[in-house]
Write an enzyme that holds these catalytic residues in place. Structure first.
Site, PDB file in Angstrom:
ATOM      1  NE  ARG A   9     -11.320  -3.831  -0.775  1.00 28.89           N
ATOM      2  CZ  ARG A   9     -10.404  -4.765  -0.617  1.00 28.89           C
ATOM      3  NH1 ARG A   9      -9.164  -4.399  -0.305  1.00 28.89           N
ATOM      4  NH2 ARG A   9     -10.693  -6.042  -0.772  1.00 28.89           N
TER       5      ARG A   9
ATOM      6  CG  ASP B 292      -4.944  -1.207   3.345  1.00 31.36           C
ATOM      7  OD1 ASP B 292      -5.683  -0.529   2.613  1.00 31.36           O
ATOM      8  OD2 ASP B 292      -4.601  -2.376   3.079  1.00 31.36           O
TER       9      ASP B 292
ATOM     10  CG  ASP C 151      -1.702  -1.272   1.372  1.00 31.33           C
ATOM     11  OD1 ASP C 151      -2.484  -1.564   0.464  1.00 31.33           O
ATOM     12  OD2 ASP C 151      -1.533  -1.972   2.387  1.00 31.33           O
TER      13      ASP C 151
ATOM     14  CG  ASP D 175      -2.829  -4.423  -1.302  1.00 32.17           C
ATOM     15  OD1 ASP D 175      -4.028  -4.623  -1.553  1.00 32.17           O
ATOM     16  OD2 ASP D 175      -2.310  -4.782  -0.237  1.00 32.17           O
TER      17      ASP D 175
END
Length: 459
Positions: free
Chosen positions: A332, A279, A236, A275
């Site tokens: 997301r 996060d 990430d 990715d």
């Protein structure tokens, strides 16, 4: 003296309102501070060469979950000896690792490419490959027509892929210590191909940086992922992992030079080298992400990475998202498990109906509040698609606008998904907000002020 001090405070509040920076304890430097001390007014401060010192600014009281408890001050207490200006990966890592336990301010100048060696020379995927790994050999070894679709890859080529991936991880994953501020200088500071990890620490600020293209040279094929298999990647742009009190402000996150649309397909699935962009996982807590741009990406923000992580995540993963621009994302934004997440005054922009999946993911035991946001959707994207069901039970979604009109997003979702209806109560009411804008004004405010290089431009 008390009257003069109160006048200065009132003047500062007025200046912040004009600059649309409600979530910042502003540090005044140089001649601006002198003008205030002498005259009690900002009237002649325009002649000053520098008004704001981003390196010493801290998260304002009441500005989201990051202000909970002792709040987030990052490295504001750093002395001159622990204030660094860095221009390459070697200097950045040295600044992060020096004098453990000391507050530090790290100012990023220009572009720092994490795929470089100690001398700054660029590294390619071939430089990381080891033990006979090659993509051609990997594709031949695990072709579903011969390997099948019931077992994950194993054997020499998978072992070589894992070893090669470890070589890259050692270069692109860089850890941030507690009591640290990392801030971009000017408007063009950039982290290229890096995975900045805020892991098991406390009190970190990351501001005014562009994070671009954290790509994985060695994605893993998993034929058991979904109905037809998937390529899964690491890295990430920014990971908050078991950390607390983190402020992520005025940053830009993008795939940039390597968009998914340019990726090849193998085994009829996109060769996914990206990715997430941000996060928040593994019991991380007290995070505020404000005035950022998240753009041109698929799976973007994941808060809680497992349905079975209740022992780690329940009562944590408290995140505030406000005044962020979510532009041309697949999904997301965010997807939430367990956490109490407050998403307000964000602008969601969708250009391509075909690549859009959803924005708000309601996962296991999630407590998502989404209020006063603005959605700009094209023809072909019904408001019912904004929300996605991921085994959650409910959310609070009030006063949101779609294309300039108030729309009950939850009612739209429930009407389109009668088999998985969601309740209308997230189970909590946010209180840590500094200012809530009318959702009708959000597109103009956010589009102007979000992202790296735009501090002070909102409104």
């Amino acid at each position: 003296m008390r009257s003069r001090t109160m006048h200065i405070h009132r003047t500062l509040r007025h200046a912040r309102a004009l600059a649309r920076i409600p979530a910042t304890r502003t540090a005044l430097v140089g001649c601006t501070a002198l003008v205030l001390a002498v005259t009690g007014t900002l009237g002649i401060a325009q002649a000053c060469p520098q008004v704001r010192d981003l390196s010493h600014e801290t998260l304002a009281d009441g500005d989201g979950w990051g202000s909970e408890g002792d709040g987030t001050s990052g490295g504001a207490a750093a002395d001159a000896a622990h204030t660094y200006t860095v221009t390459n990966r070697t200097e950045l890592v040295a600044a992060l690792e020096s004098d453990p336990g000391q507050p530090r301010i790290i100012q990023v100048k220009g572009t720092i490419d994490f795929n470089t060696d100690a001398s700054g020379a660029p590294l390619t995927c071939d430089d990381y490959a080891t033990d006979g790994y090659s993509l051609d050999a990997y594709l031949a070894a695990y072709d579903p027509d011969t390997w099948g679709r019931d077992e994950v890859p194993s054997g020499p080529q998978e072992d070589a892929r894992a070893a090669s991936a470890a070589n890259q991880a050692a270069r692109v994953e860089v850890k941030v210590p507690s009591d640290t501020t990392i801030v971009g200088l000017g408007t063009d500071a950039r982290i290229l191909s890096g995975d900045l990890q805020v892991k098991a620490v406390d009190n970190v600020i990351v501001r005014n940086l562009t994070f671009e293209d954290a790509f994985d040279c060695f994605p893993q094929w998993d034929p058991t992922d979904g109905d037809t298999g998937n390529w899964n990647s690491e890295y990430d742009n920014l990971v908050v992992y078991g950390a607390s009190h983190v402020w992520i402000d005025h940053d830009t996150f993008t795939d940039g030079r390597r968009p998914d649309s340019a990726q090849p397909y193998y085994y009829d699935r996109i060769y996914q080298q990206h990715d997430g962009e941000l996060d928040v996982v593994k019991g991380a807590d007290d995070v505020t992400a404000s005035w950022n741009t998240f753009a041109d990406h698929d799976k973007t923000l994941l808060f809680g990475n497992s349905d079975s992580a209740a022992s780690t995540d329940e009562g944590h993963l408290r995140v505030t998202l406000h005044h962020n621009l979510f532009k041309d994302l697949g999904e997301r934004a965010p997807r939430v498990r367990f956490g109490q997440v407050d998403a307000y005054n964000n602008h969601y922009v969708v250009s391509d109906a075909a690549s859009y999946v959803y924005s708000l993911g309601v996962g296991v035991s999630s407590h998502l509040v989404a209020e006063d946001n603005a959605f700009t959707l094209p023809d072909g994207v019904d408001p019912s698609r904004v929300i996605a069901y991921w085994k959650g039970t409910g959310l609070t979604a009030d006063h949101n606008h779609v294309n300039g009109h108030e729309v009950d997003l939850l009612a739209a979702f429930n009407a389109a998904n009668p088999d998985t209806p969601l309740g209308d109560d997230a189970g909590w009411t946010p209180t840590l907000r500094t200012e809530v804008d009318d959702p009708g004004a959000v597109p103009g405010i956010v589009d102007r002020g979000a992202g790296a290089g735009n501090i002070g431009k909102a409104g």
